[in-house]
Design a protein around this motif. Structure first.
Motif, PDB file in Angstrom:
ATOM      1  N   VAL A  37       0.848  -1.189   0.000  1.00 57.94           N
ATOM      2  CA  VAL A  37       0.000   0.000   0.000  1.00 57.94           C
ATOM      3  C   VAL A  37       0.881   1.235   0.000  1.00 57.94           C
ATOM      4  CG1 VAL A  37      -0.156   0.060   2.536  1.00 57.94           C
ATOM      5  CG2 VAL A  37      -1.929   1.172   1.146  1.00 57.94           C
ATOM      6  N   PHE A  38       0.382   2.296  -0.630  1.00 57.44           N
ATOM      7  CA  PHE A  38       1.031   3.602  -0.562  1.00 57.44           C
ATOM      8  C   PHE A  38       0.240   4.458   0.430  1.00 57.44           C
ATOM      9  CE2 PHE A  38       2.443   2.064  -4.703  1.00 57.44           C
ATOM     10  CZ  PHE A  38       3.812   2.314  -4.614  1.00 57.44           C
ATOM     11  N   CYS A  39       0.919   4.882   1.494  1.00 57.00           N
ATOM     12  CA  CYS A  39       0.299   5.696   2.527  1.00 57.00           C
ATOM     13  C   CYS A  39       0.696   7.157   2.353  1.00 57.00           C
ATOM     14  CB  CYS A  39       0.718   5.218   3.916  1.00 57.00           C
ATOM     15  SG  CYS A  39       0.277   3.495   4.287  1.00 57.00           S
ATOM     16  N   PHE A  40      -0.110   8.036   2.923  1.00 54.83           N
ATOM     17  CA  PHE A  40       0.140   9.479   2.834  1.00 54.83           C
ATOM     18  C   PHE A  40       0.098  10.077   4.223  1.00 54.83           C
ATOM     19  CE2 PHE A  40      -1.600  13.798   2.731  1.00 54.83           C
ATOM     20  CZ  PHE A  40      -0.667  14.437   1.922  1.00 54.83           C
ATOM     21  N   SER A  41       1.115  10.882   4.542  1.00 57.75           N
ATOM     22  CA  SER A  41       1.152  11.593   5.815  1.00 57.75           C
ATOM     23  C   SER A  41       1.468  13.059   5.554  1.00 57.75           C
ATOM     24  CB  SER A  41       2.203  10.987   6.750  1.00 57.75           C
ATOM     25  OG  SER A  41       2.147  11.608   8.021  1.00 57.75           O
ATOM     26  N   SER A  42       1.114  13.910   6.505  1.00 57.60           N
ATOM     27  CA  SER A  42       1.330  15.346   6.358  1.00 57.60           C
ATOM     28  C   SER A  42       2.010  15.884   7.616  1.00 57.60           C
ATOM     29  CB  SER A  42       0.001  16.057   6.091  1.00 57.60           C
ATOM     30  OG  SER A  42       0.185  17.430   5.820  1.00 57.60           O
ATOM     31  N   LEU A  43       1.961  17.191   7.784  1.00 59.44           N
ATOM     32  CA  LEU A  43       2.639  17.852   8.898  1.00 59.44           C
ATOM     33  C   LEU A  43       2.154  17.294  10.234  1.00 59.44           C
ATOM     34  CD1 LEU A  43       4.656  20.206   9.481  1.00 59.44           C
ATOM     35  CD2 LEU A  43       2.644  21.651   9.794  1.00 59.44           C
ATOM     36  N   LEU A  44       3.082  17.174  11.173  1.00 65.47           N
ATOM     37  CA  LEU A  44       2.778  16.622  12.488  1.00 65.47           C
ATOM     38  C   LEU A  44       2.350  17.707  13.463  1.00 65.47           C
ATOM     39  CD1 LEU A  44       5.798  14.174  12.864  1.00 65.47           C
ATOM     40  CD2 LEU A  44       3.449  13.587  12.250  1.00 65.47           C
ATOM     41  N   GLN A  45       1.663  17.282  14.504  1.00 74.78           N
ATOM     42  CA  GLN A  45       1.299  18.169  15.608  1.00 74.78           C
ATOM     43  C   GLN A  45       2.265  17.998  16.782  1.00 74.78           C
ATOM     44  OE1 GLN A  45      -1.492  20.371  15.090  1.00 74.78           O
ATOM     45  NE2 GLN A  45      -0.935  19.525  13.113  1.00 74.78           N
ATOM     46  N   GLY A  46       3.410  17.488  16.494  1.00 71.87           N
ATOM     47  CA  GLY A  46       4.435  17.267  17.514  1.00 71.87           C
ATOM     48  C   GLY A  46       5.785  17.093  16.837  1.00 71.87           C
ATOM     49  N   ARG A  47       6.716  16.436  17.509  1.00 67.72           N
ATOM     50  CA  ARG A  47       8.053  16.245  16.939  1.00 67.72           C
ATOM     51  C   ARG A  47       8.536  14.822  17.142  1.00 67.72           C
ATOM     52  NH1 ARG A  47      12.610  16.696  20.399  1.00 67.72           N
ATOM     53  NH2 ARG A  47      12.046  16.941  22.610  1.00 67.72           N
ATOM     54  N   VAL A  48       9.341  14.355  16.209  1.00 69.83           N
ATOM     55  CA  VAL A  48       9.970  13.040  16.262  1.00 69.83           C
ATOM     56  C   VAL A  48      11.453  13.246  16.571  1.00 69.83           C
ATOM     57  CG1 VAL A  48      10.574  10.969  14.963  1.00 69.83           C
ATOM     58  CG2 VAL A  48       8.320  12.027  14.652  1.00 69.83           C
ATOM     59  N   TYR A  49      12.004  12.444  17.458  1.00 70.33           N
ATOM     60  CA  TYR A  49      13.414  12.572  17.814  1.00 70.33           C
ATOM     61  C   TYR A  49      13.992  11.193  18.131  1.00 70.33           C
ATOM     62  CZ  TYR A  49      11.560  12.302  22.600  1.00 70.33           C
ATOM     63  OH  TYR A  49      10.910  11.898  23.742  1.00 70.33           O
ATOM     64  N   TYR A  50      15.295  11.113  17.978  1.00 69.70           N
ATOM     65  CA  TYR A  50      16.015   9.884  18.336  1.00 69.70           C
ATOM     66  C   TYR A  50      16.383   9.976  19.806  1.00 69.70           C
ATOM     67  CZ  TYR A  50      19.444   6.115  18.161  1.00 69.70           C
ATOM     68  OH  TYR A  50      20.159   4.950  18.387  1.00 69.70           O
ATOM     69  N   LEU A  51      15.935   9.006  20.582  1.00 69.86           N
ATOM     70  CA  LEU A  51      16.168   9.028  22.023  1.00 69.86           C
ATOM     71  C   LEU A  51      17.616   8.657  22.324  1.00 69.86           C
ATOM     72  CD1 LEU A  51      14.875   9.376  24.840  1.00 69.86           C
ATOM     73  CD2 LEU A  51      14.427   6.902  24.807  1.00 69.86           C
ATOM     74  N   GLN A  52      18.315   9.601  22.956  1.00 65.89           N
ATOM     75  CA  GLN A  52      19.688   9.331  23.365  1.00 65.89           C
ATOM     76  C   GLN A  52      19.693   8.353  24.535  1.00 65.89           C
ATOM     77  OE1 GLN A  52      22.263  10.291  21.736  1.00 65.89           O
ATOM     78  NE2 GLN A  52      21.362  11.845  20.391  1.00 65.89           N
ATOM     79  N   SER A  53      20.444   7.316  24.390  1.00 62.96           N
ATOM     80  CA  SER A  53      20.515   6.302  25.440  1.00 62.96           C
ATOM     81  C   SER A  53      21.927   5.714  25.472  1.00 62.96           C
ATOM     82  CB  SER A  53      19.481   5.198  25.201  1.00 62.96           C
ATOM     83  OG  SER A  53      19.570   4.192  26.178  1.00 62.96           O
ATOM     84  N   SER A  54      22.293   5.248  26.630  1.00 61.37           N
ATOM     85  CA  SER A  54      23.639   4.683  26.785  1.00 61.37           C
ATOM     86  C   SER A  54      23.732   3.258  26.265  1.00 61.37           C
ATOM     87  CB  SER A  54      24.054   4.724  28.257  1.00 61.37           C
ATOM     88  OG  SER A  54      23.126   3.985  29.051  1.00 61.37           O
TER      89      SER A  54
END
Length: 410
Positions: free
Chosen positions: A304-321
């Motif tokens: 399937v081809f999905c469609f997404s648009s602008l977010l109402q939040g933010r995505v980040y890479y969680l820093q972890s040891s």
């Protein structure tokens, strides 16, 4: 020729003996008969003359004479007598016009959009007229046209999923612009503005599109495991919706090249090719969006081809040891006041905020991916994109991408 008269004159002849009396009695009814014939002929001539006069009058009145004064009603129409003698409605006064300054509007998920619509009259009426304004919506995926809002003066009613999110602007006389708030992914499509005044109605059409990103999605079990209903559910679970052909075509123009066929919102199966090659329809076939014949929606399975648009939040890479398995990654995001990111959210962050991270991380569906906007060595292919390691066993150790909602933007 023998003529017969009332009283039977031959009986009278038999009872009269003198010859003079016989001639006198026979001549008298003959003169009466000739007089009657003359009267009948004159009456026939008069009737024919009247008929001819009426016919001529009808021709003159229907072709050259001005029409009879119309009978006014409550709107701009009048009743006229046509050639067959029946009443017909004809336009006799002002005319209603409806137009839009923009044929298409582009926005983003969560944003607002104003769809222009204006109506006016020619000539301008001496006093304002009360009209009914209706906006309707035909989804980009197809289906039935449904009502969005109906307004009469300052009173209005919105419908369905648009309830509480739409209103008419009404900034000036004749302003019927539609204001949509907090746009959803599925709000794209054709919007029709219809203005009704009495017996007359006119309309204008505006198309709403969202800026976004199209991405291919596969079932965790691999290629071609999604029915159409399964494809809809899969996109929804990844904070997206099934893409339309317009959205896929736009991504193809931007360079999307994908050889696996996938469902689209209208139930068709297509795939975009920018570099023709044998396994993807043939090397001699020109680049483009390839399409399968229309299939039954239920027994067939594809991606399937999905469609997404602008977010109402933010995505980040969680820093972890340390690296984490899937369960640990989910808990780590929760402890940071977030949730593990979904595939559509990662694609949106890559597209709109330029998220660039050369570290693979878990996502909510159990896949491991990472976004690259600046291709470089040791970070995958030479083109920007979201790289995927597929669906590794959940006990494998990786980083994690989290999503935190921005409450101020909701």
């Amino acid at each position: 020729m023998r003529y017969y008269y009332p009283g039977n004159i031959f009986d009278h002849f038999a009872s009269s003996s003198p010859t003079s009396d016989l001639s006198h009695e026979v001549e008298k009814p003959r003169r009466q008969f000739r007089g009657l014939r003359i009267v009948q002929t004159l009456m026939m001539m008069i009737w024919c003359f009247q008929t001819v006069l009426l016919f001529i009058a009808h021709l003159v009145l229907s072709d050259w004479a001005p029409a009879a004064p119309p009978t006014q009603n409550s709107f701009f129409y009048g009743d006229y007598l046509n050639e067959s003698g029946n009443n017909e409605l004809h336009f006799i006064g002002m005319k209603l016009y409806v137009d839009s300054a923009e044929q298409s509007v582009l926005s983003v998920r969560g944003g607002n959009a104003t769809l222009q619509c204006r109506f006016w009259y020619e000539p301008v009426p001496s006093s304002p007229r009360e009209v009914r304004v209706k906006w309707s919506w035909l989804p980009a995926a197809g289906g039935q046209e449904t009502d969005v809002i109906v307004a009469f003066g300052t009173r209005f009613r919105s419908f369905g999923d648009f309830r509480g999110r739409v209103q008419l602007r009404q900034d000036f006389p004749g302003d019927a612009a539609l204001v949509l708030n907090k746009l959803w992914l599925n709000d794209t499509g054709r919007y029709r503005c219809t203005v009704v005044d009495g017996l007359e109605d006119q309309s204008a059409v505006v198309h709403l599109e969202l800026q976004g990103v199209v991405f291919p999605y596969q079932h965790p079990h691999g290629r071609y495991h999604l029915s159409f209903l399964g494809a809809q559910q899969a996109c929804k679970e990844q904070d997206s919706t099934v893409a339309t052909i317009t959205q896929l075509f736009q991504c193809w123009k931007e360079g999307m090249n994908w050889c696996n066929a996938g469902w689209l919102a209208d139930g068709t199966v297509q795939y975009p090719i920018t570099q023709s090659r044998e396994p993807c329809g043939g090397a001699r076939l020109a680049p483009g969006v390839r399409r399968y014949d229309r299939l039954h929606l239920y027994p067939n399975h594809y991606d399937v081809f999905c469609f997404s648009s602008l977010l109402q939040g933010r995505v980040y890479y969680l820093q972890s040891s340390h690296k984490m398995n899937l369960t640990e990654a989910q808990h780590a995001c929760q402890e940071d006041g977030a949730e593990i990111a979904k595939v559509g959210q990662l694609y949106s962050a890559w597209k709109f905020t330029g998220l660039d991270r050369c570290d693979a991380g878990w996502l909510a569906d159990g896949s491991v991916r990472y976004p690259i906007t600046r291709p470089r060595s040791n970070c995958g292919p030479s083109e920007p994109g979201v790289r995927s390691f597929g669906f590794p066993p959940p006990q494998h150790k990786h980083g994690v991408y989290c999503y935190k909602l921005d409450t101020e933007r909701v």
